[in-house]
Design an enzyme around this catalytic site. Structure first.
Site, PDB file in Angstrom:
ATOM      1  N   HIS A   1      38.929 -14.089  39.604  1.00 41.39           N
ATOM      2  CA  HIS A   1      39.948 -14.866  38.895  1.00 41.39           C
ATOM      3  C   HIS A   1      39.234 -15.992  38.161  1.00 41.39           C
ATOM      4  O   HIS A   1      38.518 -16.789  38.769  1.00 41.39           O
ATOM      5  CB  HIS A   1      40.954 -15.441  39.902  1.00 41.39           C
ATOM      6  CG  HIS A   1      42.161 -16.086  39.265  1.00 41.39           C
ATOM      7  ND1 HIS A   1      42.090 -17.178  38.441  1.00 41.39           N
ATOM      8  CD2 HIS A   1      43.482 -15.762  39.338  1.00 41.39           C
ATOM      9  CE1 HIS A   1      43.297 -17.520  38.039  1.00 41.39           C
ATOM     10  NE2 HIS A   1      44.162 -16.677  38.576  1.00 41.39           N
TER      11      HIS A   1
ATOM     12  N   GLU B   1      46.833 -32.491  39.875  1.00 34.35           N
ATOM     13  CA  GLU B   1      47.636 -31.425  39.300  1.00 34.35           C
ATOM     14  C   GLU B   1      49.113 -31.580  39.667  1.00 34.35           C
ATOM     15  O   GLU B   1      49.474 -31.561  40.846  1.00 34.35           O
ATOM     16  CB  GLU B   1      47.136 -30.071  39.797  1.00 34.35           C
ATOM     17  CG  GLU B   1      45.657 -29.821  39.524  1.00 34.35           C
ATOM     18  CD  GLU B   1      45.150 -28.548  40.186  1.00 34.35           C
ATOM     19  OE1 GLU B   1      45.951 -27.875  40.879  1.00 34.35           O
ATOM     20  OE2 GLU B   1      43.961 -28.223  40.014  1.00 34.35           O
TER      21      GLU B   1
ATOM     22  N   TYR C   1      55.957 -17.848  41.092  1.00 35.74           N
ATOM     23  CA  TYR C   1      54.542 -18.140  40.867  1.00 35.74           C
ATOM     24  C   TYR C   1      53.736 -17.332  41.882  1.00 35.74           C
ATOM     25  O   TYR C   1      54.043 -17.347  43.082  1.00 35.74           O
ATOM     26  CB  TYR C   1      54.305 -19.634  41.025  1.00 35.74           C
ATOM     27  CG  TYR C   1      52.863 -20.069  40.900  1.00 35.74           C
ATOM     28  CD1 TYR C   1      52.113 -19.752  39.779  1.00 35.74           C
ATOM     29  CD2 TYR C   1      52.263 -20.818  41.905  1.00 35.74           C
ATOM     30  CE1 TYR C   1      50.794 -20.157  39.666  1.00 35.74           C
ATOM     31  CE2 TYR C   1      50.952 -21.241  41.798  1.00 35.74           C
ATOM     32  CZ  TYR C   1      50.223 -20.899  40.668  1.00 35.74           C
ATOM     33  OH  TYR C   1      48.916 -21.299  40.553  1.00 35.74           O
TER      34      TYR C   1
END
Length: 452
Positions: free
Chosen positions: A305, A354, A363
């Protein structure tokens, strides 16, 4: 006399009504007029402007900024801006906080997540429906940001807003709105975002019964497109997909109020007319909107990823190269094809802070609990990552090509720590059990060679 007029694209034929037109491109030098011949040609400030208009410059950068960073627009308006302010009076907008703001709310350090903020029952317009979740940096040094939620059910009919502190990024999650700025009108729906530049007057009206969403208030350098580097000239957010509104004006001779935010204070002035009276304009300092579904993702096509920075739509740079004042990152629909890889975002500790929101869908790293309209905060160096369900599912899934569909989450990421407001700590619907989403992650270590 109340009248709304706007141009149709680059046409010289005026269009009266509520339809909206847009010009494509990011950072272009645009020109548009709502009445034929209203825009002077060959010069910026003629001795006498057409239609008895006033010429006025709006600067978004110092005059001496480098050419690629110099931003200004010339406006041709019914009255100059000095007629849009009278004496100011201080007013209170209780829900809206500005950095530095570090209240002693009593909530300890931690990873936090919230359910959606409810839409109020009493009539509440956009400005008064704003509640600040976090602040970061210092507005007085033009560094940092604030994250807000808005929830409203009433129009700003005769009220107008101007934010001298920051540009505003509006991210709808529920309900359509229209943002009418000095330079034109933008309709905005979930899956879209809009930018209102610092110092630009606007008002918000509802196109549905109620509306809710997120706002990033950027105190620092304005949002721009990130460098693509080895990606090349295409993909991510392509410049042609950004839309700037054509000229529109509101000729309204009724009592109006202009609310000005300046260094965290709110000040109101009463005027006998609408301040949205720009009949024509040209320049590169302008509002714009963007459809998040036009973002062209780039990702791994073999293994692993990539860093989530690969999903950056816009970035507000700092004076430190490569370190953003704010990055706006999305997690859109996309294909997952990586081989022998854990496909969701990995476990992480980060120097950046974040703040995430969910526009729609699930999500992939938090399939439960992170609902549309919800929010989460993972501050500087606090660990975060997939919950137990996501980890077990991804660790044992058959690694065939998989379309991650019907999902759109986003992140406001900043180099500054994000401080919770009183509202975020005590009034917003915080999930007290969020930290428990990792409780089920068990020790799997086995020191036997070759065991996976």
């Amino acid at each position: 006399m109340n009248k709304v007029s706007e141009s149709a694209g680059m046409s010289s034929n005026p269009l009266t009504g509520t339809s909206n037109g847009y010009m494509p491109g990011f950072g272009n030098d645009f020109e548009t007029e709502a009445l034929p011949g209203a825009l002077p040609q060959g010069q910026n400030s003629p001795q006498k402007c057409a239609y008895g208009l006033y010429a006025e410059q709006l600067s978004g950068s110092p005059f001496t900024a480098p050419r690629g960073e110099n931003e200004r627009s010339w406006l041709y308006r019914i009255r100059p801006s000095v007629k849009h302010t009278a004496r100011f009076a201080r007013v209170s907008v209780d829900g809206w906080k500005t950095a530095p703001h570090q209240p002693d709310h009593g909530l300890p350090l931690g990873q936090y997540r919230w359910n959606p903020v409810p839409v109020p029952g009493a009539p509440t317009d956009f400005v008064h429906g704003i509640r600040t979740m976090t602040t970061a940096g210092d507005v007085n040094t033009q560094a940092g940001m604030a994250v807000h939620v808005y929830a409203c059910n009433a129009d700003m009919n005769d009220d107008y807003m101007m934010n001298a502190d920051a540009e505003l990024m509006v991210v709808p999650q529920l309900g359509r709105i229209e943002i009418f700025t000095e330079l034109g009108r933008m309709t905005l729906a979930p899956r879209e975002i809009a930018i209102v530049p610092r110092g630009m007057i606007f008002k918000v009206t509802l196109l549905d019964k109620e509306a809710r969403g997120y706002i990033c208030e950027n105190y620092g350098a304005k949002f721009t497109l990130p460098g693509r580097g080895p990606i090349g000239a295409n993909c991510l957010a392509n410049p042609r997909d950004f839309k700037t509104p054509v000229a529109a004006y509101e000729e309204k001779e009724t009592p109006c109020r202009l609310i000005v935010k300046w260094c965290g204070s709110f000040n109101v002035t009463e005027i006998p007319h609408s301040p949205l009276d720009v009949v024509a304009w040209h320049g590169n300092y302008a509002p714009f909107k963007y459809d998040l579904t036009t973002f062209s993702p780039v990702g791994a096509i073999l293994f692993d990823h990539p860093d989530p920075s690969i999903f950056t739509v816009l970035t507000a740079p700092s004076e430190t190269p490569g370190t953003a004042n704010i990055d706006f990152v999305i997690f859109p629909e996309r294909w997952m094809v990586a081989e022998h890889s854990f496909r969701p975002p990995w476990y992480h500790r980060n120097i950046m802070s974040e703040f995430m929101g969910n526009i729609y869908g699930a999500y992939d790293a938090k399939p439960e609990g992170f609902v549309p309209g919800g929010m989460s905060l993972h501050n500087c160096m606090l660990p975060h990552g997939p919950d137990t369900q996501a980890f077990e599912g991804a660790s044992n899934a058959e690694l065939k090509p998989h379309k991650l569909a019907d999902t759109m989450a986003f992140m406001f990421e900043t180099r500054f720590p994000q401080h919770l407001t009183e509202y975020a700590a005590k009034e917003a619907p915080i999930q007290d059990d969020y930290i428990g989403c990792w409780t089920g992650l068990e020790k799997k270590f086995d020191g036997t060679p070759g065991i996976k």
